[in-house]
Write an enzyme that holds these catalytic residues in place. Structure first.
Site, mmCIF file in Angstrom:
data_model
loop_
_atom_site.group_PDB
_atom_site.id
_atom_site.type_symbol
_atom_site.label_atom_id
_atom_site.label_comp_id
_atom_site.label_asym_id
_atom_site.label_seq_id
_atom_site.Cartn_x
_atom_site.Cartn_y
_atom_site.Cartn_z
ATOM 1 N N CYS A 115 10.154 30.404 73.748
ATOM 2 C CA CYS A 115 9.683 30.937 72.468
ATOM 3 C C CYS A 115 10.219 32.357 72.350
ATOM 4 C CB CYS A 115 8.170 30.972 72.432
ATOM 5 S SG CYS A 115 7.410 29.391 72.813
ATOM 6 N N TRP A 141 8.474 27.463 70.253
ATOM 7 C CA TRP A 141 9.117 26.195 70.616
ATOM 8 C C TRP A 141 8.035 25.444 71.368
ATOM 9 C CZ3 TRP A 141 13.671 23.762 69.657
ATOM 10 C CH2 TRP A 141 13.949 22.641 70.429
ATOM 11 N N LYS A 149 31.411 15.771 79.492
ATOM 12 C CA LYS A 149 31.437 17.215 79.248
ATOM 13 C C LYS A 149 32.858 17.684 78.990
ATOM 14 C CE LYS A 149 27.879 18.188 78.455
ATOM 15 N NZ LYS A 149 27.325 16.917 78.404
ATOM 16 N N GLU A 158 34.204 16.255 75.583
ATOM 17 C CA GLU A 158 33.623 16.642 74.293
ATOM 18 C C GLU A 158 33.868 18.105 73.944
ATOM 19 O OE1 GLU A 158 29.361 16.488 73.863
ATOM 20 O OE2 GLU A 158 29.049 16.649 76.000
ATOM 21 N N HIS A 214 40.481 -1.633 90.486
ATOM 22 C CA HIS A 214 40.572 -2.808 89.599
ATOM 23 C C HIS A 214 41.153 -2.446 88.242
ATOM 24 C CE1 HIS A 214 38.296 -5.206 92.460
ATOM 25 N NE2 HIS A 214 37.474 -4.188 92.581
ATOM 26 N N LYS A 227 24.865 18.313 67.157
ATOM 27 C CA LYS A 227 23.885 18.452 68.241
ATOM 28 C C LYS A 227 22.944 17.253 68.264
ATOM 29 C CE LYS A 227 21.907 20.244 71.715
ATOM 30 N NZ LYS A 227 22.639 20.094 72.991
HETATM 31 C C1 AGP Z 1 25.923 15.404 74.979
HETATM 32 O O1 AGP Z 1 26.665 16.499 75.469
HETATM 33 C C2 AGP Z 1 26.319 15.054 73.552
HETATM 34 N N1 AGP Z 1 26.129 16.175 72.730
HETATM 35 C C3 AGP Z 1 25.703 13.761 73.069
HETATM 36 O O2 AGP Z 1 26.303 12.728 73.804
HETATM 37 C C4 AGP Z 1 24.165 13.604 73.216
HETATM 38 O O3 AGP Z 1 23.817 13.505 74.557
HETATM 39 C C5 AGP Z 1 23.756 12.302 72.515
HETATM 40 O O4 AGP Z 1 24.096 12.412 71.159
HETATM 41 C C6 AGP Z 1 22.273 12.002 72.677
HETATM 42 O O5 AGP Z 1 21.511 13.015 72.098
HETATM 43 P P1 AGP Z 1 19.915 13.018 72.337
HETATM 44 O O6 AGP Z 1 19.696 13.289 73.788
HETATM 45 O O7 AGP Z 1 19.417 14.118 71.446
HETATM 46 O O8 AGP Z 1 19.394 11.666 71.944
#
Ligand code: AGP
Length: 607
Positions: free
Chosen positions: A2, A75, A483, A486, A502, A602
């Site tokens: 918070c 929060w 990671k 993305e 495989h 996000k």
């Molecule tokens: C993780 O780095 C990504 N930003 C993405 O895969 C994320 O984990 C996924 O969209 C799930 O989000 P959530 O945990 O809010 O459900």
């Protein structure tokens, strides 16, 4: 996490200062907000669910005359976002007001003691016990200052806390244990806040309060004491050169790096989750017919780890199904005897919400693990556990992943107890290892970040990577690959090491980078064989291994060591950290903004 602010001034126009300072803290939490301001010798509290603008925007600050006040933007960790749960919280008389960031672990027993003494606590929060405890001790004859100190001595857990009291409106008192408090020293005003962002426009002279310290703040004086023995601590004023944007990131260049460094704090707070929440959640799982974990992205990797832990620690068979696949895989086998455990940091992922909705329609129990109190997933769940990572601003999940794994670890130990698969001493031993993981992560970041930077600089131009692991480390490898993908837009695949022969091994040519997750667990010798396979094809071997693991280090072109011992089932917690750092520094080296990766959001609220 918070945001709290306190201002005490020689002038009497601080309401505007408190509110604008609070707005600068909204990135730390924004589900409810409030202020407690001195008005004609009384304490006036304005608070509600909603943002600072929504709750406080209607105040005509020119008509207020306070010279001291505190504020809070929340929060939620205990208690849903609501007016009654918003801070500041007061005692029975309204003469003591407190804003708090952190978790009071023993709030239930303190609350019981206070209610037996006749106090009326009205919220669902842990924080509310603090002003009532101060009131009780003050009524027993202690000064407000001593009552504040003694109240905090009786609180277990973490706090960054600030208090004002009607009987001593010439000063405010703040203190910290784990949750940050920084003091701003102005010309005619003194500030205390969760971070420098709040008051940086007014002063860059700061004192970072340390754990176990409290400070008595007057407009032109700061007295710092140790709570334990009241010894006075000499002032340590620093001059800050950050701009406001850097201040929000506590000086880190990006939120993602700040959040990687925050993981020990987020983990400590999550490992404090009361067993009153863990036990019934675990019991629902244990009593179920089938157990299916479902999630997306990084949360899916946490779920795979959870599946492994439930199987290995509690000998409970369960499935882990990607939420976008849920409807097509096994939904028709679900009945009202089963439970679905949804893992979602945002609690808003459309695929995961859809999966829970479909399962609910079949009568299954819905349990969820989320980082956002009051999120959509909580409203469709029978049981909810809220992780305590605080808001995660970076699009790439880091600290929320770690706390999901920690929560699943706590559940697996509780399931082991319920199912008798581990005895008391084994559970206690594993619990001690789990509680040591925050320290382990601190050590990894401190000792291995430079190595992660060096490895990123060596390999950042490579177009493709394999991340390989065995057993529980396969999920760690998948998370490391995600990671890197993305935020640096580098192709990377996380794969079971035993499966690479495989197919994926055809990708390997001299210099092709292969990252191995190699904790010293039961899969170790077989993993060595996989490393040899790749070496035979002249791959570049990058390993994350145990400390001083000469066997792996000799086989690796580069390696990162994880200090200390940890049960294999909990190894993803420290072993993922170098992968997060490697991905972050690779992205930066490639010229990208890790906080805002292209094409991603996000929270993916579309199916
Ligand atoms: C993780 O780095 C990504 N930003 C993405 O895969 C994320 O984990 C996924 O969209 C799930 O989000 P959530 O945990 O809010 O459900």
């Amino acid at each position: 996490m918070c945001g709290i602010i306190g201002v005490v001034s020689k002038n009497n126009q601080i309401t505007e200062t408190v509110i604008s300072s609070l707005k600068r803290l909204e990135y730390r939490g924004y589900d409810s907000s409030g202020i407690a301001i001195e008005e004609n010798g009384n304490i006036l509290v304005v608070k509600d669910k909603g943002s600072v603008d929504h709750v406080l925007g209607g105040i005509d600050t020119t008509k207020t005359s306070g010279h001291i006040g505190i504020g809070h933007t929340r929060w939620a960790t205990h208690g849903i976002p609501s007016k009654i749960n918003a801070h500041p919280h007061t005692d029975c008389t309204g003469r003591i007001a407190v804003a708090h960031n952190g978790i009071i672990e023993n709030f239930l027993e303190l609350r019981k003691h206070l209610e037996e003494k006749g106090h009326r606590l009205v919220s669902q929060t842990d924080t509310e016990v603090i002003p009532h405890l101060i009131e009780e001790l003050n009524n027993e004859g202690m000064t407000v200052e001593h009552a504040f100190k003694e109240a905090l001595r009786r609180c277990k857990g973490s706090y960054g806390v600030v208090m004002i009291a009607q009987d001593s409106l010439h000063e405010m008192i703040c203190a910290r244990r784990e949750s940050p408090i920084v003091i701003g020293v102005g010309k005619n005003e003194t500030y205390c806040a969760s971070d420098i962002t709040a008051f940086l426009p007014y002063t860059n002279k700061v004192i970072f309060l340390r754990d176990g310290e409290m400070a008595i703040l007057r407009p032109d004086n700061v007295l710092i004491e140790r709570i334990e023995d009241s010894t006075v601590v000499p002032q340590r004023i620093s001059t800050i050169t950050w701009n406001p944007q850097m201040a929000q990131k506590s000086g880190f260049p990006h939120f993602m790096l700040k959040e990687i460094h925050e993981q020990p704090y987020a983990l400590r707070n999550t490992l404090r989750i009361s067993n009153n929440l863990i036990e019934p959640f675990a019991r629902r799982i244990n009593d179920a017919g089938k157990v299916i974990l479902t999630a997306a992205g990084t949360s899916n990797h946490a779920s795979i780890i959870g599946k492994y832990m439930f199987t290995h620690i509690a000998q409970l068979y369960c499935q882990s199904v990607i939420s976008s696949e849920f409807a097509d895989i096994g939904l028709n086998t679900i009945s009202d005897k089963d439970v679905v455990v949804a893992v979602s940091q945002s609690g808003e992922t459309a695929d995961t919400l859809d999966a829970t909705k479909r399962a609910k329609e079949k009568g299954a129990g819905i349990l969820s693990i989320t980082n956002v109190v009051g999120s959509s997933i909580t409203r469709v769940s029978d049981n909810v556990i809220c992780t305590q990572a605080g808001p995660e601003i970076g699009v790439a999940a880091t600290k929320t992943f770690i706390v999901q794994v920690a929560t699943l670890s706590l559940l697996s130990l509780e399931l082991a107890k319920l199912r008798g698969t581990l005895d008391y001493s084994e559970i206690q031993s594993m619990k001690r290892s789990l509680l040591d993981t925050p320290r382990q992560i601190e050590s990894v970041v401190k000792t291995q970040e430079a190595t992660a930077i060096r490895i990123a600089e060596k390999y950042y131009s490579k177009p493709s990577f394999l991340f390989l692991g065995r057993g529980i480390s396969t999920a760690t490898a998948m998370e490391g690959a995600l990671k890197l993908k993305e935020i640096s837009y580098t192709h990377a695949e996380g794969y079971p090491a035993g499966e690479s022969k495989h197919g994926p091994i055809s990708l390997v040519e001299p210099g092709f980078p292969v990252v191995f997750i190699a904790p010293p667990d039961e899969t170790y010798e077989r993993l060595i064989g996989n490393i040899m396979e790749m070496k035979a094809r002249e791959a570049s071997i990058i390993s994350v291994c145990g400390q001083a693991d000469e066997k792996i280090e000799k086989l690796s072109d580069d390696f990162i060591e994880i200090p200390g011992n940890i049960p294999a089932e909990f190894s993803p917690i420290p072993y993922v950290v170098p992968l997060q750092l490697f991905a972050y520094y690779t992205a930066v080296k490639r010229g990208y903004d890790p906080d805002k990766p292209r094409n991603l959001a996000k929270s993916v609220t579309v199916k």
